[in-house]
Design a protein around this motif. Structure first.
Motif, short mmCIF file in Angstrom:
data_model
loop_
_atom_site.label_atom_id
_atom_site.label_comp_id
_atom_site.label_asym_id
_atom_site.label_seq_id
_atom_site.Cartn_x
_atom_site.Cartn_y
_atom_site.Cartn_z
N SER A 1 63.08 34.09 55.95
CA SER A 1 63.99 33.90 57.08
C SER A 1 63.32 34.44 58.34
CB SER A 1 65.30 34.64 56.84
OG SER A 1 65.06 36.04 56.93
N ARG A 2 63.91 34.09 59.46
CA ARG A 2 63.38 34.63 60.72
C ARG A 2 63.45 36.15 60.73
NH1 ARG A 2 65.99 34.48 66.79
NH2 ARG A 2 64.54 36.02 67.62
N ALA A 3 64.54 36.69 60.21
CA ALA A 3 64.69 38.15 60.24
C ALA A 3 63.54 38.83 59.50
CB ALA A 3 66.03 38.54 59.63
N LYS B 1 73.94 39.82 47.52
CA LYS B 1 74.92 40.79 47.00
C LYS B 1 76.30 40.60 47.62
CE LYS B 1 74.12 44.70 50.07
NZ LYS B 1 73.49 46.02 50.21
N ASP B 2 76.36 39.80 48.70
CA ASP B 2 77.63 39.58 49.38
C ASP B 2 78.22 38.23 48.95
OD1 ASP B 2 79.71 39.12 51.09
OD2 ASP B 2 78.50 39.07 52.92
N GLY C 1 64.61 37.25 52.54
CA GLY C 1 65.21 37.56 53.84
C GLY C 1 65.09 39.02 54.20
N ARG C 2 65.89 39.38 55.18
CA ARG C 2 65.88 40.75 55.70
C ARG C 2 66.12 41.77 54.58
NH1 ARG C 2 67.70 41.86 60.95
NH2 ARG C 2 69.13 40.10 60.91
N VAL D 1 61.19 29.60 57.66
CA VAL D 1 61.90 28.35 57.36
C VAL D 1 63.10 28.26 58.28
CG1 VAL D 1 63.26 27.15 55.59
CG2 VAL D 1 61.14 28.33 54.96
N HIS E 1 68.85 28.86 59.71
CA HIS E 1 68.06 28.84 58.48
C HIS E 1 68.40 27.61 57.64
CE1 HIS E 1 65.48 30.61 55.41
NE2 HIS E 1 66.34 30.14 54.54
N TYR F 1 74.37 29.81 71.00
CA TYR F 1 73.88 29.51 69.64
C TYR F 1 74.85 29.92 68.55
CZ TYR F 1 72.46 34.32 68.55
OH TYR F 1 72.46 35.66 68.27
N ILE G 1 70.64 34.03 45.85
CA ILE G 1 70.87 35.35 45.26
C ILE G 1 71.21 36.28 46.41
CG2 ILE G 1 69.84 37.27 44.00
CD1 ILE G 1 68.11 35.26 42.51
N SER H 1 71.20 35.43 54.38
CA SER H 1 72.64 35.25 54.57
C SER H 1 73.04 33.79 54.67
CB SER H 1 73.10 36.01 55.81
OG SER H 1 72.43 35.53 56.96
N ALA I 1 72.33 31.77 57.78
CA ALA I 1 72.66 31.42 59.16
C ALA I 1 72.34 29.94 59.37
CB ALA I 1 71.83 32.26 60.13
N GLN J 1 65.29 26.18 61.83
CA GLN J 1 65.30 25.40 63.07
C GLN J 1 64.02 25.58 63.85
OE1 GLN J 1 68.03 26.86 66.03
NE2 GLN J 1 68.11 24.94 67.15
N THR J 2 63.55 26.81 63.93
CA THR J 2 62.35 27.08 64.72
C THR J 2 61.16 27.40 63.83
OG1 THR J 2 63.19 29.30 65.01
CG2 THR J 2 63.51 27.79 66.81
C1 LIG Z 1 67.38 30.21 68.76
C2 LIG Z 1 67.38 30.77 67.38
C3 LIG Z 1 66.55 30.22 66.43
C4 LIG Z 1 66.51 30.73 65.13
N1 LIG Z 1 65.68 30.15 64.21
C5 LIG Z 1 65.69 30.61 62.94
C6 LIG Z 1 64.86 30.01 61.92
O1 LIG Z 1 64.09 29.08 62.18
N2 LIG Z 1 64.92 30.50 60.66
C7 LIG Z 1 65.76 31.53 60.31
O2 LIG Z 1 65.76 31.93 59.14
N3 LIG Z 1 66.52 32.12 61.25
C8 LIG Z 1 66.51 31.68 62.55
N4 LIG Z 1 67.29 32.31 63.47
C9 LIG Z 1 67.96 33.57 63.09
C10 LIG Z 1 69.25 33.40 62.31
O3 LIG Z 1 70.33 33.25 63.23
C11 LIG Z 1 69.51 34.66 61.45
O4 LIG Z 1 69.52 35.79 62.28
C12 LIG Z 1 68.48 34.87 60.35
O5 LIG Z 1 68.28 33.68 59.61
C13 LIG Z 1 68.94 35.98 59.42
O6 LIG Z 1 67.98 36.25 58.44
P1 LIG Z 1 68.42 36.88 57.04
O7 LIG Z 1 69.38 35.98 56.36
O8 LIG Z 1 67.19 37.28 56.31
O9 LIG Z 1 69.11 38.25 57.48
P2 LIG Z 1 70.62 38.68 57.45
O10 LIG Z 1 71.49 37.72 58.13
O11 LIG Z 1 70.65 40.10 57.87
O12 LIG Z 1 71.02 38.58 55.92
C14 LIG Z 1 70.57 39.43 54.93
C15 LIG Z 1 71.34 39.09 53.67
O13 LIG Z 1 70.84 39.85 52.61
C16 LIG Z 1 71.93 40.26 51.79
N5 LIG Z 1 71.49 41.48 51.09
C17 LIG Z 1 71.24 42.70 51.62
N6 LIG Z 1 70.80 43.54 50.66
C18 LIG Z 1 70.74 42.83 49.51
C19 LIG Z 1 70.35 43.15 48.18
N7 LIG Z 1 69.90 44.37 47.84
N8 LIG Z 1 70.44 42.17 47.25
C20 LIG Z 1 70.88 40.93 47.56
N9 LIG Z 1 71.25 40.58 48.82
C21 LIG Z 1 71.19 41.52 49.77
C22 LIG Z 1 73.05 40.48 52.73
O14 LIG Z 1 74.29 40.35 52.05
C23 LIG Z 1 72.83 39.37 53.76
O15 LIG Z 1 73.53 38.20 53.42
C24 LIG Z 1 67.34 31.82 64.77
C25 LIG Z 1 68.19 32.36 65.73
C26 LIG Z 1 68.23 31.85 67.02
C27 LIG Z 1 69.14 32.46 68.01
#
Ligand SMILES: Cc1cc2nc3c(=O)[nH]c(=O)nc-3n(C[C@H](O)[C@H](O)[C@H](O)COP(=O)(O)OP(=O)(O)OC[C@H]3O[C@@H](n4cnc5c(N)ncnc54)[C@H](O)[C@@H]3O)c2cc1C
Lengths: 313, 248
Positions: free
Chosen positions: A230-232, A283-284, A204-205, A245, A268, B13, A281, A263, A265, A247-248
């Motif tokens: 993830s999307r991010a 950290k939160d 992920g992000r 991976v 996802h 959403y 895995i 995270s 979401a 919904q979209t």
């Molecule tokens: C219409 C629409 C469609 C969407 N479709 C999708 C989709 O198909 N797929 C998708 O994935 N998302 C989709 N999203 C986006 C979704 O809502 C989230 O924004 C996205 O999934 C977040 O990605 P993430 O978990 O990587 O990032 P974040 O939510 O920023 O999470 C990052 C996580 O990493 C953790 N972290 C940070 N640093 C560390 C570290 N050093 N070690 C361990 N953990 C750490 C944090 O605690 C946090 O939980 C969509 C959104 C919308 C509005």
């Protein structure tokens, strides 16, 4: 009796496993099952389709215009065959999602998206609101059922030792020239395919950069896993879009899914809810991914993933 | 060139959608409604094409009850020139929407119709493809890049196998994916300006659109929940657990 036609998805001479999942869905509906292969050069795809257990017949429509899977070209050929069938099915991959609504509109019928459960020959369950709600829908009597099948909900039909008959068919419908294939920039990867892999590791992000994603690839390689994101992570440019991976992105059902720095979401989670075992895995300790994880590990991925890789050596 | 943009209103959403206790639908009372995120991206792209001089006019179209007007004002505040409100109290399904759009297309003669690839309520992902079929014109779904070149467009599509580029003759239907652009924020002066932009209302019943081929939805239910598993204290414990299950 139901007569079901499945539109095969294939690419570069390979039958996409989503087609075999449609066969299993067709068997839940019940009836005879034909598979249509639209191609410029049908071998070896027709043979792969004919070797699926539960397939009664493979129709092979060979035409140079079928070199690329263009919905505008495929749809009129399928619509022309529709009068012989009660059901038309394609996988709800980007291929089927692009194609089947065009077929349905040509036939003047509604389409069912992402069929995940069969409650009767015209009654189906499908997800809406990013999978937060399941709705039971019925197709009106007298209408052909046009549906896309959610691959993650159906196991692949097994291979059979005997081949179903293969019939060449000719289509006489006029094909449009208004839509032209230019290029495909594929992520040609040595790794297992994300949609059919038994193990998937996603980042992920939190990975923070494309370079850091190497950690995810390394872990995946140790496990013989495909890599997702993830999307991010895709939006940030760490990895290409075909790795998303959710919904979209891709809806997957591996035996093992490992989410690293994601995270959890709802959009996802939609993509992984049929996974066998989910590992998170993060950290939160409060991250929502832990609400669905079978095994949760709280901590810094930059410490834990190298340890994980080490443990797999 | 004129661009027609489908602009649907959906449950936001961020809302955790709840099923009504009797399974007859989802709870919509008092729930926050927003433009479908994909439609905002479609509108943003249309506006950019107008700003580049490729398009001369951007028209947003919404289908729904009388209270849809503030939603269409949103689209006007984002920058659309005018709006068309196709008024109906009934919920409409993709085939009906496509037929309605075709009627508007025949009247407006747009060079491009831009829609979201799906709406995040019913997640159907059908309307653009259906419109293209009924109109007998090209479709480019899941667009992540769009270039209009004279009477054609080059569209990069996000598909399972990677990024596919298509060339399509205009007029055509393009449905957009998330990475095409980032929609602009609406500023206060834009909201003021939007107040004087025209919204035309057309009764859906007056369009002569066929009906009666709807899916009937008989039951709504929440999905089975995955149960929360266990927390492990370190990598060794995790690997041990996965080995025991034969997963690694
Ligand atoms: C219409 C629409 C469609 C969407 N479709 C999708 C989709 O198909 N797929 C998708 O994935 N998302 C989709 N999203 C986006 C979704 O809502 C989230 O924004 C996205 O999934 C977040 O990605 P993430 O978990 O990587 O990032 P974040 O939510 O920023 O999470 C990052 C996580 O990493 C953790 N972290 C940070 N640093 C560390 C570290 N050093 N070690 C361990 N953990 C750490 C944090 O605690 C946090 O939980 C969509 C959104 C919308 C509005």
């Amino acid at each position: 009796m139901n007569k079901i036609l499945i539109i095969a998805e294939h690419h570069a001479g390979q039958l996409n496993p989503a087609t075999a999942r449609c066969v299993t869905c067709a068997q839940a509906i019940g009836g005879s099952v034909d598979v249509l292969v639209l191609a410029a050069t049908p071998e070896p795809v027709v043979r792969a389709a004919a070797a699926l257990q539960g397939v009664n017949r493979v129709l092979s429509a060979t035409h140079e215009a079928n070199l690329h899977a263009l919905a505008a070209t495929f749809a009129p050929q399928i619509a022309a065959l529709a009068p012989g069938y009660t059901h038309l099915l394609a996988p709800s991959t980007t291929f089927g999602k692009d194609l089947m609504p065009r077929v349905a509109a040509l036939l003047g019928v509604a389409q069912v998206s992402d069929l995940m459960q069969v409650d009767g020959p015209r009654t189906f369950v499908r997800p809406i609101y990013a999978g937060n709600v399941l709705v039971t829908v019925k197709v009106p009597e007298g209408h052909v059922v046009a549906a896309t099948v959610r691959p993650a909900s159906w196991p692949e039909a097994a291979a059979s030792s005997t081949l179903a008959p293969i019939e060449a068919i000719e289509s006489h419908v006029a094909l449009p020239t208004h839509t032209r294939f230019v290029a495909l920039e594929g992520a040609s990867s040595e790794r297992p395919d994300l949609q059919s892999a038994q193990r998937v590791v996603s980042g992920g992000r939190a990975l923070g950069s494309g370079e850091n994603f190497k950690l995810i690839y390394d872990l995946a390689d140790r496990l013989g896993a495909a890599v997702g994101a993830s999307r991010a992570a895709v939006d940030a440019g760490y990895v290409p879009s075909d790795m998303q991976v959710g919904q979209t992105g891709k809806i997957i059902a591996p035996q093992l899914y490992i989410a690293v720095g994601i995270s959890g979401a709802i959009q996802h989670l939609t993509g992984i809810k049929d996974a066998g075992t989910i590992v998170a895995i993060n950290k939160d300790a409060e991250a929502p991914i832990f609400d669905v994880a079978d095994y949760g590990l709280v901590g810094d991925l930059f410490k834990l993933v190298p340890e994980f890789i080490q443990a797999m050596n | 060139m004129k661009i027609l943009v489908g602009y649907k209103r959906v449950i936001d959403y961020n809302v955790r959608v709840q099923v009504k206790p009797d399974g007859s639908g989802v709870v919509t009372d008092g729930v926050k409604l927003s433009p479908n995120p994909f439609d905002e991206i479609a509108l943003e792209e249309a506006l950019r094409l107008r700003e580049k001089g490729v398009a001369s006019e951007v028209v947003v179209i919404g289908i729904g009850p009388a209270d849809l007007q503030p939603h269409l004002r949103n689209g006007l505040a984002m920058g659309a020139n005018r709006a068309i409100h196709v008024s109906t109290g009934d919920a409409v399904q993709p085939l009906t929407v496509a037929r309605v759009l075709l009627k508007i297309v025949e009247r407006e003669q747009p060079g491009l119709v831009m829609l979201g690839k799906q709406a995040i309520d019913d997640d159907s992902n059908q309307t653009g493809q259906m419109l293209a079929a009924l109109w007998d014109r090209p479709q480019a779904t899941f667009a992540s890049k769009l270039d209009v070149i004279g009477t054609t467009a080059q569209v990069v599509r996000e598909i399972d196998a990677g990024l596919e580029t298509l060339e399509i003759d205009l007029p055509a239907v393009v449905t957009v994916d998330l990475r095409l652009n980032e929609p602009r924020f609406i500023k206060l002066p834009d909201i003021m300006k939007a107040k004087s932009k025209p919204i035309e209302t057309i009764e859906l019943a007056s369009l002569g659109v066929e009906s009666g081929d709807h899916l009937t939805a008989s039951h709504f239910a929440p999905p089975l929940k995955r149960s929360k598993g266990v927390m492990v204290k370190d990598v060794a414990e995790l690997v041990e657990a996965l080995r025991t299950k034969g997963l690694v």
